[in-house]
Design a protein around this motif. Structure first.
Motif, PDB file in Angstrom:
ATOM      1  N   ASP A 355       0.859  -1.183   0.000  1.00 32.48           N
ATOM      2  CA  ASP A 355       0.000   0.000   0.000  1.00 32.48           C
ATOM      3  C   ASP A 355       0.896   1.233   0.000  1.00 32.48           C
ATOM      4  O   ASP A 355       1.690   1.453   0.914  1.00 32.48           O
ATOM      5  N   SER A 356       0.767   2.104  -1.064  1.00 31.10           N
ATOM      6  CA  SER A 356       1.628   3.288  -1.202  1.00 31.10           C
ATOM      7  C   SER A 356       1.007   4.533  -0.579  1.00 31.10           C
ATOM      8  O   SER A 356       1.595   5.616  -0.673  1.00 31.10           O
ATOM      9  N   SER A 359       3.332   6.281   2.085  1.00 28.37           N
ATOM     10  CA  SER A 359       4.461   7.025   1.514  1.00 28.37           C
ATOM     11  C   SER A 359       3.989   8.299   0.833  1.00 28.37           C
ATOM     12  O   SER A 359       4.668   9.344   0.897  1.00 28.37           O
ATOM     13  N   HIS A 360       2.807   8.259   0.189  1.00 30.07           N
ATOM     14  CA  HIS A 360       2.264   9.473  -0.429  1.00 30.07           C
ATOM     15  C   HIS A 360       1.959  10.529   0.627  1.00 30.07           C
ATOM     16  O   HIS A 360       2.256  11.724   0.432  1.00 30.07           O
TER      17      HIS A 360
END
Length: 588
Positions: A355-356, A359-360
């Motif tokens: 799941d990004s 980080s976003h």
């Protein structure tokens, strides 16, 4: 003494029927079995003898043969043949013991280094169309004593025995064959003196049996068979399947708990004043607060390795399915369980994708921090504000001087004029104050935006942890499902093996019961009339019928008389008598 029994091919055809009576003696090393056959060349063959005979030590052999020739007094006499020494039986004796002392009777060359038997006993059936009593009373042909042993070239160690059986279409009757094998077994286990069995003579072997003791022995063994059969039937009945109403619970929660200490310091607090260099330096305060918040955000953005490891260990323990007690499922239940397991396995694969969002959100926090810093650089300093306000107030007052002079000249009191000037100055200062407050709003908004992104990062981290938890939960459920399916398969294999064992033993018990009861019937007794309930029977169903001791008769012998002064122990108590009768033989 160790004895090797060597039956010919005709006797070996029916040896398996009587093997349960002799197997115990083979297993404890008293006896060994080595069948002999006649090869294509016409000479006897003993392919297994080298593996049986010890390299050193005394041993003897008992050669068993079926004459298959009725009304012949001496089945060992081949004088009427073209070449008597070349007959298979004499050749076999020479192979075992070496050539005769009279070297002129044969010309074979033997390996003198082999361990030769110290005794060589030959026992043959002798068919009679009349009863034994009639045979005993018949006239002996006149003529010189037969030297068949020398004419046929038998080894000098040979001793010759015959056992009379009835002629029944070239087949030994069952009763006679039973007595023949019991006689052979008794000889094999006994030390026979040279006086009881002399060389160069033919002896008739007579065996007496206690028919009642034999029937009781067989009845006791049959009672054991029935007792074990009933136990096996009960064991087989226990394997009837009762299917559960519901499927086992596969899904067990495996949470990944975020440490509260990791979220501390995630929010950056900034006391925004009218001026950037007021009582607290806003830039320094923001550097400290935002640095701590971003550091906390970076910690949170990394997966909680220890928490995940702990959750994985819990998933692994739960995946063993030790709490699941499932012994059987119906075909439809198994199909549903397999479908549910595959669904959990698919969920595990889908939910384990990275799941990004975290980080976003971290990047968004850093960008928001940059915006706050830009805003801080544009903030008004206190000195600049004071100069601006003073300048504005001065200009305002300078602009008011002409108005004050005009107002005084026009009969307006000085106090009133100054009041108007003061009110104007206050209004000017109020406008400046509100302007300064308005200028700090963008900074507050950007600080609030930074904290909103921090909260969003924490939410994303919680969603990530929840996703990891869901993936581990699905993996745990899939493991539990496969554990149940594998356990069911193992249970079914074990049940199938158990049922096969039961069926194999039930079939063997039925065959053994028929065999042992048949031996009693040969002597006119029914085992059911003599049978008593069996006590404790030692039986291991894991042992195959071919090697299971249940199917063998246990020795219970007692001393048996051979003749005056000679006695030995018979293998079974139903052997009550044993006699050697020397016969006068002449050349036929």
């Amino acid at each position: 003494m160790f004895t090797v029994i060597m039956p010919d091919s005709r006797l070996m055809e029916r040896f398996s029927e009587y093997q349960p009576l002799m197997e115990n003696f083979f297993r404890r090393g008293d006896l060994a079995l080595c069948p002999w056959t006649v090869g294509e060349s016409g000479y006897p063959e003993l392919p297994d003898l080298d593996e049986i005979v010890p390299a050193s030590g005394s041993w003897r052999t008992l050669i068993l043969t079926d004459s298959a020739v009725p009304s012949k007094q001496n089945p060992f006499d081949f004088s009427s043949e073209k070449d008597p020494p070349a007959m298979p039986l004499p050749v076999l004796t020479r192979k075992l013991c070496g050539p005769l002392r009279d070297k002129g009777s044969c010309n074979e060359v033997f390996d003198s280094g082999k361990n030769r038997p110290v005794e060589l006993i030959l026992l043959s059936t002798r068919y009679r169309r009349v009863s034994a009593a009639e045979n005993a009373g018949r006239n002996i042909p006149a003529g010189p004593p037969s030297e068949f042993w020398k004419t046929c070239g038998y080894a000098w160690q040979s001793r010759f025995l015959v056992f009379d059986v009835h002629w029944d279409k070239e087949r030994i009757p069952d009763k006679d064959l039973f007595c023949f094998w019991m006689a052979a077994l008794t000889i094999s286990l006994s030390e026979i003196s040279s006086g009881a069995l002399q060389a160069f003579s033919l002896y008739q072997l007579q065996l007496q049996t206690d028919e009642k003791a034999l029937a009781q022995t067989m009845a006791a063994k049959c009672a054991e068979f029935l007792s074990v059969r009933d136990a096996l039937l009960m064991r087989r009945q226990k394997h009837r399947r009762l299917y559960p109403k519901e499927l086992p619970v596969l899904e067990m929660p495996v949470p990944v708990i975020q440490d509260v200490s990791d979220a501390s310091g995630l929010t950056a607090e900034l006391a925004v004043s009218l001026f950037t260099d007021g009582d607290v330096n806003e830039t320094e305060e923001w550097n400290s607060a935002s640095g701590a918040a971003i550091a906390a955000a970076e910690r949170i953005s990394r997966p909680p390795r220890r928490r995940v490891e702990d959750a994985a260990l819990r998933a692994r323990e739960l995946g063993k399915g030790e709490d699941l007690i499932v012994s059987c499922l119906s075909p439809r239940q198994r199909e549903d369980l397999l479908e549910e397991t595959l669904r959990h396995e698919s969920d595990m694969i889908c939910r384990c994708a990275p799941d990004s969002a975290v980080s976003h959100q971290l990047e968004a926090m850093k960008k928001s921090d940059t915006e706050v810093r830009k805003e801080l650089r544009c903030r008004v300093r206190k000195s600049d504000a004071e100069i601006a306000i003073a300048a504005a107030a001065g200009l305002f007052l300078l602009g008011m001087i002409p108005w004050l002079i005009h107002s005084i000249l026009n009969s307006l009191s000085l106090v009133t004029a100054l009041s108007f000037a003061g009110i104007g100055t206050l209004i000017l200062l109020s406008v400046g104050w509100f302007g300064l407050r308005r200028l700090r709003r963008p900074l507050k908004e950007k600080v609030a935006a930074f904290n909103l992104k921090s909260a969003a990062l924490l939410d994303a981290a919680e969603r990530r942890n929840a996703q990891i938890s869901e993936s581990l939960t699905a993996a745990c459920a899939a493991l539990r499902g496969w554990q149940v399916l594998d356990r069911l398969e193992q249970i079914e294999r074990e049940e199938e093996r158990t049922l096969m064992q039961c069926d194999r033993h039930l079939q063997a018990l039925e065959h053994a019961y028929g065999r042992f009861s048949g031996w009693a019937a040969l002597f006119g007794h029914r085992v059911r009339d003599l049978m008593e309930p069996a006590g404790y029977v030692s039986f291991d169903p894991e042992v195959l019928p071919g090697i299971n001791p249940l199917y063998r008769l246990q020795p219970d012998g007692s001393p048996v008389s051979v003749r005056d002064g000679d006695s030995f122990r018979a293998p079974y108590k139903f052997i009550s008598g044993f006699r050697f009768h020397r016969e006068e033989v002449v050349d036929e």
